[in-house]
Motif scaffolding. Structure first.
Motif, PDB file in Angstrom:
ATOM      1  N   ASP A  33       0.816  -1.220   0.000  1.00 44.53           N
ATOM      2  CA  ASP A  33       0.000   0.000   0.000  1.00 44.53           C
ATOM      3  C   ASP A  33       0.845   1.264   0.000  1.00 44.53           C
ATOM      4  O   ASP A  33       0.342   2.342  -0.338  1.00 44.53           O
ATOM      5  CB  ASP A  33      -0.922   0.018   1.222  1.00 44.53           C
ATOM      6  N   GLY A  34       2.085   1.142   0.400  1.00 47.73           N
ATOM      7  CA  GLY A  34       2.994   2.273   0.336  1.00 47.73           C
ATOM      8  C   GLY A  34       3.095   3.098   1.605  1.00 47.73           C
ATOM      9  O   GLY A  34       4.054   3.856   1.774  1.00 47.73           O
ATOM     10  N   HIS A  35       2.143   2.959   2.540  1.00 42.05           N
ATOM     11  CA  HIS A  35       2.206   3.794   3.751  1.00 42.05           C
ATOM     12  C   HIS A  35       3.232   3.267   4.749  1.00 42.05           C
ATOM     13  O   HIS A  35       3.786   4.027   5.531  1.00 42.05           O
ATOM     14  CB  HIS A  35       0.830   3.900   4.409  1.00 42.05           C
ATOM     15  N   ARG A  36       3.451   1.956   4.739  1.00 41.61           N
ATOM     16  CA  ARG A  36       4.479   1.320   5.586  1.00 41.61           C
ATOM     17  C   ARG A  36       4.275   1.625   7.078  1.00 41.61           C
ATOM     18  O   ARG A  36       5.229   1.723   7.849  1.00 41.61           O
ATOM     19  CB  ARG A  36       5.884   1.758   5.145  1.00 41.61           C
TER      20      ARG A  36
ATOM     21  N   THR B  81      11.142   1.447   8.567  1.00 43.07           N
ATOM     22  CA  THR B  81      12.288   2.188   8.030  1.00 43.07           C
ATOM     23  C   THR B  81      13.464   1.281   7.685  1.00 43.07           C
ATOM     24  O   THR B  81      14.416   1.721   7.048  1.00 43.07           O
ATOM     25  CB  THR B  81      12.749   3.258   9.039  1.00 43.07           C
ATOM     26  N   GLN B  82      13.384   0.029   8.110  1.00 42.35           N
ATOM     27  CA  GLN B  82      14.356  -0.973   7.666  1.00 42.35           C
ATOM     28  C   GLN B  82      13.609  -2.276   7.446  1.00 42.35           C
ATOM     29  O   GLN B  82      12.694  -2.616   8.208  1.00 42.35           O
ATOM     30  CB  GLN B  82      15.478  -1.179   8.685  1.00 42.35           C
ATOM     31  N   PHE B  83      14.012  -3.014   6.415  1.00 41.34           N
ATOM     32  CA  PHE B  83      13.321  -4.240   6.064  1.00 41.34           C
ATOM     33  C   PHE B  83      14.317  -5.219   5.456  1.00 41.34           C
ATOM     34  O   PHE B  83      15.132  -4.842   4.616  1.00 41.34           O
ATOM     35  CB  PHE B  83      12.206  -3.943   5.056  1.00 41.34           C
TER      36      PHE B  83
ATOM     37  N   LEU C 163      12.759  -9.271   9.042  1.00 37.03           N
ATOM     38  CA  LEU C 163      13.376  -8.488  10.099  1.00 37.03           C
ATOM     39  C   LEU C 163      13.127  -7.014   9.796  1.00 37.03           C
ATOM     40  O   LEU C 163      13.507  -6.520   8.730  1.00 37.03           O
ATOM     41  CB  LEU C 163      14.879  -8.766  10.184  1.00 37.03           C
ATOM     42  N   LEU C 164      12.479  -6.337  10.730  1.00 35.38           N
ATOM     43  CA  LEU C 164      12.083  -4.957  10.519  1.00 35.38           C
ATOM     44  C   LEU C 164      12.648  -4.042  11.579  1.00 35.38           C
ATOM     45  O   LEU C 164      13.017  -4.483  12.670  1.00 35.38           O
ATOM     46  CB  LEU C 164      10.556  -4.806  10.594  1.00 35.38           C
ATOM     47  N   GLU C 165      12.661  -2.765  11.256  1.00 34.01           N
ATOM     48  CA  GLU C 165      12.800  -1.745  12.281  1.00 34.01           C
ATOM     49  C   GLU C 165      11.698  -0.726  12.054  1.00 34.01           C
ATOM     50  O   GLU C 165      11.523  -0.215  10.946  1.00 34.01           O
ATOM     51  CB  GLU C 165      14.158  -1.059  12.239  1.00 34.01           C
ATOM     52  N   LEU C 166      10.928  -0.478  13.109  1.00 36.03           N
ATOM     53  CA  LEU C 166       9.911   0.560  13.070  1.00 36.03           C
ATOM     54  C   LEU C 166      10.450   1.822  13.726  1.00 36.03           C
ATOM     55  O   LEU C 166      11.096   1.747  14.772  1.00 36.03           O
ATOM     56  CB  LEU C 166       8.650   0.127  13.825  1.00 36.03           C
TER      57      LEU C 166
END
Length: 224
Positions: A52-55, A85-87, A96-99
């Protein structure tokens, strides 16, 4: 939606967001939270947020005091939305993500949806100050905060990078310590819902001092 989004106020955020209920998880504005995503429903949530692009993902705690054994536990009324902001893909089916925290929100209502993950209509306008970086920093009692931190580190035989701590602005210091604190869901929720940075720091100091006093008088094991 641009890759590097700039949220200037509540109107820049959507009214409906996916939510990730996670006990003990505390995300605050401009704070960073790492996540290891492996459940199929949350893998689908991340796929949709990226598509969707909003992330954007709303981090919120389930309210254990009202769960009643329900497979869909009641949520606390306040959470914090973060942007991916990281994926990274792990190759074994995990993400593995960083919000990075954007703003707190109040849940207006949980929606009936076909997605495997939960979605809520939310209101950001109660937390308009979250969009102003470092607001209220001058009101924080930094000395009291550092004294509580020293007591915690000493009681638990821990070491930290004091140069980094001394150079950290008050907002980054208070929010990072709150997010990393080892306290329970109720304490984490109180830290999240604090009306301003000064109050959040005071809650953090008070909870730390109470836990240290309890440990000294009762011989409890170190905080963990």
């Amino acid at each position: 939606m641009p890759i590097n989004a700039d949220y200037r106020g509540p109107g820049d955020l959507p009214e409906v967001i996916p939510v990730f209920p996670l006990p003990g998880a505390l995300l605050l504005p401009r704070g960073q939270m790492p996540l290891n995503i492996f459940e199929p429903r949350y893998l689908a949530m991340i796929d949709d947020a990226l598509r969707d692009g909003h992330r954007l993902i709303g981090m919120i705690q389930p309210d254990a005091s009202h769960s009643g054994g329900d497979s869909k536990p009641k949520l606390f009324e306040v959470g914090c939305v973060g942007r991916i902001t990281q994926f990274a893909e792990t190759g074994d089916g995990r993400y593995l993500l960083e919000l990075t925290g954007v703003s707190r929100f109040k849940v207006v209502e949980e929606l009936t949806v076909k997605t495997p993950y939960r979605q809520c209509r939310v209101d950001f306008f109660a937390f308009v100050d979250d969009f102003e970086a470092r607001k209220g920093e001058d009101d924080v009692d930094r000395d009291a905060l550092l004294e509580a931190l020293r007591g915690f580190l000493k009681a638990n035989h821990l070491k930290v990078d004091w140069d980094g701590i001394e150079n950290a602005p008050n907002e980054a210091l208070v929010n990072a310590l709150a997010m990393m604190s080892p306290y329970g869901s109720a304490e984490k929720q109180a830290l999240l819902e604090a009306p301003d940075l000064k109050t959040r720091a005071e809650i953090l100091v008070a909870v730390t001092e109470m836990e240290l006093a309890k440990k000294r008088t009762s011989g409890d094991p170190p905080l963990q």
